[in-house]
Design a protein around this motif. Structure first.
Motif, PDB file in Angstrom:
ATOM      1  N   SER A 269       0.824  -1.265  -0.022  1.00 22.82           N
ATOM      2  CA  SER A 269       0.232  -0.103  -0.097  1.00 22.82           C
ATOM      3  C   SER A 269       0.918   1.185   0.083  1.00 22.82           C
ATOM      4  O   SER A 269       0.543   2.255  -0.740  1.00 22.82           O
ATOM      5  N   ILE A 270       1.879   0.981   0.619  1.00 20.76           N
ATOM      6  CA  ILE A 270       2.825   2.315   0.902  1.00 20.76           C
ATOM      7  C   ILE A 270       3.413   2.456  -0.558  1.00 20.76           C
ATOM      8  O   ILE A 270       3.612   3.705  -0.993  1.00 20.76           O
ATOM      9  N   ILE A 271       3.810   1.388  -1.100  1.00 20.60           N
ATOM     10  CA  ILE A 271       4.641   1.645  -2.515  1.00 20.60           C
ATOM     11  C   ILE A 271       3.573   2.321  -3.532  1.00 20.60           C
ATOM     12  O   ILE A 271       3.995   3.252  -4.141  1.00 20.60           O
ATOM     13  N   VAL A 272       2.272   1.656  -3.329  1.00 28.00           N
ATOM     14  CA  VAL A 272       1.553   2.355  -4.453  1.00 28.00           C
ATOM     15  C   VAL A 272       1.208   3.581  -4.004  1.00 28.00           C
ATOM     16  O   VAL A 272       1.118   4.605  -5.254  1.00 28.00           O
ATOM     17  N   ALA A 273       0.933   4.068  -2.838  1.00 26.51           N
ATOM     18  CA  ALA A 273       0.412   5.293  -2.721  1.00 26.51           C
ATOM     19  C   ALA A 273       1.693   6.449  -2.878  1.00 26.51           C
ATOM     20  O   ALA A 273       1.598   7.499  -3.520  1.00 26.51           O
ATOM     21  N   ALA A 274       2.974   6.032  -2.811  1.00 30.54           N
ATOM     22  CA  ALA A 274       4.174   6.705  -2.774  1.00 30.54           C
ATOM     23  C   ALA A 274       4.412   7.060  -4.699  1.00 30.54           C
ATOM     24  O   ALA A 274       4.586   8.065  -4.809  1.00 30.54           O
TER      25      ALA A 274
END
Length: 522
Positions: A269-274
């Motif tokens: 999720s963090i990778i996608v959001a970033a």
């Protein structure tokens, strides 16, 4: 004329008062319960239905003396059905509160026995008794014990009649020289005209075997053993195998894998959001903007829904897989039968008792008549104690077999016209109805040992379910078990063909068709 000295009223009052106090103190001492004896009686009489701290079949009994009067409890324990029939209100109330389950009457218990049990239910520890000093045992006693087992045990017991009379303390009733002459050649002693020898021979229904091969030293050692009986050294308490965890499940575990999955989802999720966040403040990504991207990003929301559904399905499936998996199940049995004593210490083959395992689908529960093949002449327990039982407790467990079949151990015969009672053993191993399993196919054809599925039964005092008995467990066994067909000509051609097909010397049960659904679920 003799004068009679009369006591004054005051002196008579003093004497009567002292007598009353003495009787009262004796009565109080008799009412004091022996906690240690109460614990033994509780385990042998009450433990099948009651526990101290929680409900079993009947209610928890700790502190019962604070809720009921002692006289009422004594009457209730001795004859609860009689109290209910008499109309005792409290008895009827207790009966109804416990779902109208009848309580077994115990008329064999004395008032003092019940007082001891009630003292144990108070939960107070037994008073520490003075440690007994280990006595030095004459080595001749142990030699005499072996001579007794080899030559005498077929017809005699130390305590209790078998074919011949009991022999414990026989040296107190007969002179040593006479006993030696009688044991060596009782027929010659009778022929010599010895009156005592004739009386003994007439009172004994079966002729006694002479033992001329025994030396005087052997006879001295034998008489030493008969004089003292079994002298057992104190054994330090050791932790039983049941105190150690039986199963160790290798692998990372369910909780660990769940945590790792959640962490992987958060990282994704963090990778996608970033990568989707393009708002930059002074050359750095805004944390607030990244959180909004994680919350409002359609892809992440879709991913969260999918993850939640998969997680729920995984947890539900994991829970369903545990239904009716009774690994470690260990019910209380009506008789404290120890496999460790019978199969372990005495080396009795499993199939002596469970004889149908070789020939049929089920292994069967042995009848009490199978037990009586040995217990006609074994009415007491002389092995190492286990499970917190005393020798008296274990002797009472053997008596339960006699009560079931109607055996008179004093006269060594069955009671004529006795109505036998079945022993209600509690089943431990039980497969689902839709799964077919055949013992003879595994025991006779495959040649598997009982321990393969049932674990080290020769070490179990209280039998429990060792294996999970799940389908996955059976399949794993079929995949790894090689089929031995060296002595089975029926399978030889099949084995040769399959060995050639798979390029192996020995095929497994799985390669023989052991994974086909119809084998177990036809």
């Amino acid at each position: 004329m003799k004068s009679v000295k009369q006591h004054s009223p005051l002196s008579r009052l003093v004497v009567n008062s002292l007598a009353f106090l003495l009787l009262f103190s004796l009565n109080l001492s008799a009412q004091d319960g022996n906690v240690a004896n109460g614990e033994k009686l509780f385990k042998s009489t009450c433990a099948a239905c009651h526990k101290l701290d929680k409900k079993l079949v009947g209610p928890a009994l700790k502190g019962v003396t604070e809720r009921r009067e002692q006289d009422w409890l004594i009457s209730w324990i001795k004859d609860s059905p009689g109290m209910i029939k008499s109309g005792d209100k409290l008895a009827i109330q207790v009966f109804e509160e416990n779902n109208k389950l009848p309580m077994t009457p115990n008329p064999h218990l004395s008032d003092q026995d019940i007082i001891d049990i009630l003292a144990y239910t108070k939960g107070e520890p037994a008073s520490k008794e003075t440690a007994t000093v280990a006595q030095e045992v004459d080595p001749g006693v142990e030699i005499g014990k072996q001579i007794f087992k080899t030559n005498c045990a077929a017809c005699h017991k130390l305590e209790g009649k078998l074919i011949g009379p009991e022999l414990l303390k026989i040296t107190d009733k007969r002179e040593a020289d006479w006993l030696k002459a009688w044991i060596k050649d009782n027929n010659a002693l009778v022929a010599s005209g010895d009156k005592l020898a004739k009386e003994v021979q007439e009172s004994t229904p079966a002729a006694m075997t002479p033992f001329p091969q025994l030396s005087d030293e052997d006879l001295d050692n034998l008489l030493k053993y008969l004089a003292v009986g079994d002298v057992k050294p104190a054994v330090a308490a050791t932790s039983s195998s049941t105190d150690v965890e039986i199963f160790e499940n290798p692998g990372i575990g369910v909780l660990t894998s769940l945590v790792l999955t959640i962490l992987a989802f958060l990282l994704l999720s963090i990778i996608v959001a970033a990568t989707t966040n393009k708002k930059v403040v002074e050359g750095e990504e805004s944390t607030e903007s990244m959180l909004k991207s994680m919350i409002f990003n359609p892809f992440l929301r879709f991913l969260a829904v999918i993850f939640g559904l998969l997680l729920g399905a995984w947890l539900l499936f994991g829970w369903l897989l545990q239904i009716d998996v009774n690994e470690g199940y260990q019910p209380i049995q009506p008789i404290a039968f120890s496999h460790a004593v019978h199969a372990g210490d005495n080396k009795i083959d499993c199939q002596y008792c469970h004889s149908s395992a070789k020939h049929s689908k089920t292994s069967g529960v042995p009848t009490a008549n199978v037990c009586m093949n040995c217990h006609k002449s074994i009415s007491e327990y002389n092995g190492e104690l286990f499970g917190g039982h005393s020798k008296e407790d274990l002797d009472n467990e053997i008596q339960k077999i006699y009560d079931a079949v109607g055996w008179d151990k004093e006269n060594v015969q069955y009671i004529e016209g006795y109505e036998e009672k079945p022993i209600e053993w509690v089943r431990i191993h039980n497969l689902a109805d839709f799964a077919y399993y055949n013992h003879s196919q595994h025991v006779t054809v495959a040649g598997l040992a009982c321990q393969k599925c049932h674990g080290p039964v020769e070490e179990m005092h209280d039998m429990y379910q060792y294996s999970p008995l799940t389908m996955g467990w059976c399949i794993d066994c079929h995949r790894t078990t090689e089929v031995d067909m060296t002595e089975n000509g029926y399978y030889k051609n099949i084995h040769d063909q399959l060995a050639k097909k798979y390029g192996v010397e020995k095929v497994t049960e799985a390669q023989m068709g052991g994974l086909e659904c119809g084998k177990c679920h036809y």
